[in-house]
Design an enzyme around this catalytic site. Structure first.
Site, mmCIF file in Angstrom:
data_model
loop_
_atom_site.group_PDB
_atom_site.id
_atom_site.type_symbol
_atom_site.label_atom_id
_atom_site.label_comp_id
_atom_site.label_asym_id
_atom_site.label_seq_id
_atom_site.Cartn_x
_atom_site.Cartn_y
_atom_site.Cartn_z
ATOM 1 N N ARG A 102 89.790 52.115 25.787
ATOM 2 C CA ARG A 102 88.705 52.019 26.778
ATOM 3 C C ARG A 102 88.741 50.667 27.522
ATOM 4 O O ARG A 102 87.705 50.049 27.782
ATOM 5 C CB ARG A 102 87.325 52.171 26.109
ATOM 6 N N SER A 120 79.888 58.937 25.940
ATOM 7 C CA SER A 120 79.672 57.964 24.857
ATOM 8 C C SER A 120 79.064 56.699 25.453
ATOM 9 O O SER A 120 79.635 56.131 26.380
ATOM 10 C CB SER A 120 80.995 57.583 24.188
ATOM 11 N N GLU A 128 79.976 50.982 26.097
ATOM 12 C CA GLU A 128 81.154 51.484 26.812
ATOM 13 C C GLU A 128 80.793 51.725 28.275
ATOM 14 O O GLU A 128 81.614 51.554 29.167
ATOM 15 C CB GLU A 128 81.616 52.775 26.133
#
Ligand code: FAD
Ligand code: EPU
Length: 339
Positions: free
Chosen positions: A164, A238, A334
């Site tokens: 990520r 998420s 995130e």
């Protein structure tokens, strides 16, 4: 002539459905429009935000600058023996690109089916799901440097992809606008069933020799069963990354919590399932004002209708605190928080 709009509601431009507004807003359909835009020095001086599908952002207040919405379209491909090079404009919808490739038997991105958002954002956080990351198929991307107005190509090495993560979230944050991305796919499928749930679902369907279309369908099915559909319940997938900790810290944690869900992350590191940590703190499915966590996936924060960005952010802070108190593990957001 470019149309710069003023005081534009961003409610339909972010999948959280947060009712923030942008002071200025421009839609870019062609590369040359960026050159034209930045010929006016005032746009170099204001705060700027590049937006694709808005599926990985949380607006905690109105945006007091210029939102640049990328809408450059087009998909082209070139076949070289068994390799296929596919190049797509930043404004293409990611899942349209996946379908384009799956329909033509261009293998490599079928496990990334149904991820929301645009092609242009895909390298920013190196999107990943079901055992595949963008970096596995990324060839290069073309980008516009805001400060100089120059165009530049980035190779895979230039992008410094991680979990990520990429150079565009670090040293080059807010410096480049991605215009198109080139992928290296294959006519010879290398079916990736690393993620147990895919194999399980293929077995349920009595499929023993899956095609990439089967994989795409099964991944889509699993995703729909777990994740809320942003068109009915606002969310950005998420909200936190899965934390990566040292094996020493992991051993201590596991001695106290033998059930802790974990995966090897290489180099003596261990990745934990943030959804499990959050669920163990009692948050799963909890409704807090207009917000909460998703009933089937505690890692996803949702807008039950009318939530403000501050409310969602405040819930995320409470979750971080409680996970830290119980497990001594720090969750990192995130989602890109725009404040
Ligand atoms: P945006 O939200 O518009 O932007 C995200 C960031 O990228 C911002 O910082 C923005 O400034 C920057 N950006 C966008 N376009 C450009 C550009 N052209 N040039 C430069 N910067 C740009 N992600 C995964 O990795 N895996 C998943 O499985 C996954 N599942 C999801 C499920 C749901 C239901 C949702 C809502 C989200 C999910 N996500 C997932 C997150 C999201 O889909 C990805 O991060 C996606 O790449 C975001 O694309 P976007 O166009 O919406 O980006
Ligand atoms: N779990 C729980 N409770 C929950 C959620 C998860 O206990 O409420 C545990 C379960 O043991 C489950 C495990 O966590 O088996 C993993 O859950 P899941 O398979 O749903 O994956 P994840 O680790 O929660 C990651 C990505 C997703 C991606 C999936 C599939 C991150 C931050 N998230 O989620 O990406 O789709 O794997 O590969 O890495 C996103 O980035 O927005 C996103 C949705």
């Amino acid at each position: 002539m470019l149309q710069i709009q003023e005081n534009v509601s961003l409610k339909n431009f972010n999948t959280f459905g947060i009712d923030a507004s942008a002071k200025y807003f421009v839609e870019i359909n062609r590369e040359e429009e960026l050159t034209e835009l930045f010929m006016d020095p005032q746009w170099l001086q204001v705060e700027r935000l590049v937006l694709g599908g808005g599926s990985n952002v949380l607006f905690v207040k109105n945006f007091d600058g210029l939102v640049i919405r990328m809408n450059i379209r087009g998909i082209e491909h070139r076949i070289n023996h068994e390799e296929v090079f596919v190049e797509a404009g930043a404004g293409e919808v990611w899942n349209d690109l996946v379908n384009y490739c799956v329909d033509r038997q261009y293998a490599g991105i079928e496990n990334l089916s149904l991820i929301p958002g645009s092609v242009g954002a895909s390298p920013i956080q190196n999107i990943g799901a079901y055992g595949v990351e963008l970096k596995d198929v990324f060839r290069s991307c073309r980008a516009f440097e805001i400060a100089t107005g120059e165009f530049k190509n980035f190779t895979k090495e230039d992008c410094c992809f991680g979990y990520r993560d990429s150079v565009f979230k670090n040293e080059l944050k807010n410096k480049y606008i991605i215009l198109s991305v080139k992928f290296r796919l294959s006519l010879i499928p290398n079916i990736n069933l690393k993620y147990g749930a895919i194999e399980q679902e293929l077995a349920n369907r009595n499929i023993s020799e899956p095609t990439i279309k089967d994989v795409s369908r099964v991944v889509s099915h699993i995703r729909v069963s777990k994740l809320p559909d942003p068109s009915t319940i606002g969310n950005a997938g998420s909200f936190f990354k899965n934390p990566v900790i040292s094996s020493e810290q992991f051993q201590q944690l596991q001695s106290k919590f033998p059930e802790v869900v974990n995966y090897p992350a290489g180099d003596g590191l261990v990745k934990l399932a943030a959804g499990w940590l959050i669920e163990q703190c009692g948050w799963k499915g909890k409704v807090v004002g207009h917000t909460g966590t998703w009933k089937n996936q505690a890692l996803v924060l949702v807008n039950h209708g009318g939530a403000t960005g501050e409310e969602v952010y405040s819930l995320s802070s409470q979750i971080i605190d409680s996970v830290y108190t119980k497990f001594g593990v720090s969750l990192k957001r995130e989602v890109n928080v725009i404040s």
